[in-house]
Design an enzyme around this catalytic site. Structure first.
Site, PDB file in Angstrom:
ATOM      1  N   ILE A 181      89.747 120.361  56.678  1.00 33.19           N
ATOM      2  CA  ILE A 181      89.998 120.737  58.326  1.00 33.19           C
ATOM      3  C   ILE A 181      88.953 120.086  59.328  1.00 33.19           C
ATOM      4  O   ILE A 181      87.710 119.823  59.083  1.00 33.19           O
ATOM      5  CB  ILE A 181      89.290 122.432  58.309  1.00 33.19           C
ATOM      6  CG1 ILE A 181      89.720 123.382  57.307  1.00 33.19           C
ATOM      7  CG2 ILE A 181      89.293 123.006  59.605  1.00 33.19           C
ATOM      8  CD1 ILE A 181      89.014 124.169  56.915  1.00 33.19           C
TER       9      ILE A 181
ATOM     10  N   HIS B 119      86.873 121.359  63.112  1.00 30.03           N
ATOM     11  CA  HIS B 119      85.688 122.032  63.057  1.00 30.03           C
ATOM     12  C   HIS B 119      84.796 121.330  61.944  1.00 30.03           C
ATOM     13  O   HIS B 119      85.007 121.547  60.478  1.00 30.03           O
ATOM     14  CB  HIS B 119      85.913 123.434  62.839  1.00 30.03           C
ATOM     15  CG  HIS B 119      84.758 124.435  63.144  1.00 30.03           C
ATOM     16  ND1 HIS B 119      85.027 125.556  63.662  1.00 30.03           N
ATOM     17  CD2 HIS B 119      83.412 124.379  62.981  1.00 30.03           C
ATOM     18  CE1 HIS B 119      84.023 126.323  64.052  1.00 30.03           C
ATOM     19  NE2 HIS B 119      82.720 125.397  63.513  1.00 30.03           N
ATOM     20  N   ILE B 120      83.780 120.797  62.243  1.00 35.89           N
ATOM     21  CA  ILE B 120      82.636 120.081  61.350  1.00 35.89           C
ATOM     22  C   ILE B 120      82.207 121.098  60.380  1.00 35.89           C
ATOM     23  O   ILE B 120      81.719 121.974  60.820  1.00 35.89           O
ATOM     24  CB  ILE B 120      81.777 119.124  62.111  1.00 35.89           C
ATOM     25  CG1 ILE B 120      81.054 118.274  61.085  1.00 35.89           C
ATOM     26  CG2 ILE B 120      80.717 120.104  62.791  1.00 35.89           C
ATOM     27  CD1 ILE B 120      80.410 117.197  61.981  1.00 35.89           C
ATOM     28  N   HIS B 121      81.972 120.660  59.075  1.00 31.49           N
ATOM     29  CA  HIS B 121      81.264 121.628  58.156  1.00 31.49           C
ATOM     30  C   HIS B 121      80.616 120.729  57.234  1.00 31.49           C
ATOM     31  O   HIS B 121      81.236 119.866  56.888  1.00 31.49           O
ATOM     32  CB  HIS B 121      82.146 122.762  57.571  1.00 31.49           C
ATOM     33  CG  HIS B 121      83.522 122.083  57.093  1.00 31.49           C
ATOM     34  ND1 HIS B 121      84.596 121.493  57.910  1.00 31.49           N
ATOM     35  CD2 HIS B 121      83.881 121.608  55.778  1.00 31.49           C
ATOM     36  CE1 HIS B 121      85.447 121.034  57.156  1.00 31.49           C
ATOM     37  NE2 HIS B 121      84.995 121.185  55.723  1.00 31.49           N
ATOM     38  N   PHE B 122      79.423 121.146  56.681  1.00 32.16           N
ATOM     39  CA  PHE B 122      78.783 120.297  55.766  1.00 32.16           C
ATOM     40  C   PHE B 122      78.659 121.001  54.266  1.00 32.16           C
ATOM     41  O   PHE B 122      78.353 122.272  54.231  1.00 32.16           O
ATOM     42  CB  PHE B 122      77.158 120.216  56.183  1.00 32.16           C
ATOM     43  CG  PHE B 122      77.118 119.589  57.532  1.00 32.16           C
ATOM     44  CD1 PHE B 122      77.514 120.126  58.960  1.00 32.16           C
ATOM     45  CD2 PHE B 122      76.982 118.055  57.592  1.00 32.16           C
ATOM     46  CE1 PHE B 122      77.530 119.491  59.906  1.00 32.16           C
ATOM     47  CE2 PHE B 122      76.975 117.416  58.720  1.00 32.16           C
ATOM     48  CZ  PHE B 122      77.130 117.965  59.840  1.00 32.16           C
TER      49      PHE B 122
END
Ligand SMILES: [Zn+2]
Length: 166
Positions: free
Chosen positions: A115, A118-121
């Site tokens: 995805i 939408h940035i996600h760590f």
């Protein structure tokens, strides 16, 4: 992380390629529990379990704001993401005592982002030999613990300290 052979993730990537909606924004609108798999909410970011984890305890730290590019994330959000990542490690240590962790983000589809809008760590606990374990199961998703159970453990173990507000 790509060397971990995890065929169930293809289903995940395909399912979330749809241009409408955003799983990370949608999750926030739901009540926290088994459906959205949110562990805790901070002020600018929250922590959610990965529905298709690489290993048990694979969590993601996500800004509330729908931001795709790392360079567009503000400093306050970046700082809280680090704070929540540290809390995640404390919780995972309490429950699983992994041998190590992978932490970080895949920026852009070419870098492996499922995805990208939408940035996600990711924070992925690792054990010696988990790669061998994963690749020996022949395409069947087998994890030592189910997601609901992991969610409960993580909620219980999550540090009580809240992010220091301005
Ligand atoms: Zn979003």
């Amino acid at each position: 992380m790509d060397h971990i052979w995890s065929p169930w993730r293809m289903k995940y990537i395909r399912r979330h390629k749809s241009p409408k909606g955003c799983v990370f924004c949608d999750a926030v609108k739901m009540e926290d529990g088994d459906k959205n798999l949110i562990i805790t909410r901070g002020e600018l970011a929250y922590v959610i379990m990965n529905r298709y984890p690489y290993t048990s305890g694979h969590i993601m730290i996500v800004p509330f704001k729908h931001v795709g590019k790392f360079e567009n994330m503000d400093q306050e959000t970046s700082a809280e993401i680090m704070f929540l990542t540290r809390q995640g490690i404390i919780a995972l240590e309490k429950i699983y005592q992994p041998d190590g962790y992978n932490m970080g983000a895949n920026l852009g589809a070419s870098a492996g982002a499922g995805i990208e809008s939408h940035i996600h760590f990711h924070l992925v606990p690792r054990w010696g030999g988990d790669t061998n374990f994963m690749s020996s199961i022949g395409g069947i998703r087998v994890l030592p613990e189910d997601l609901t159970e992991t969610l409960e453990h993580l909620k219980d173990a999550w540090p009580k300290e809240t992010y220091p507000s301005k």
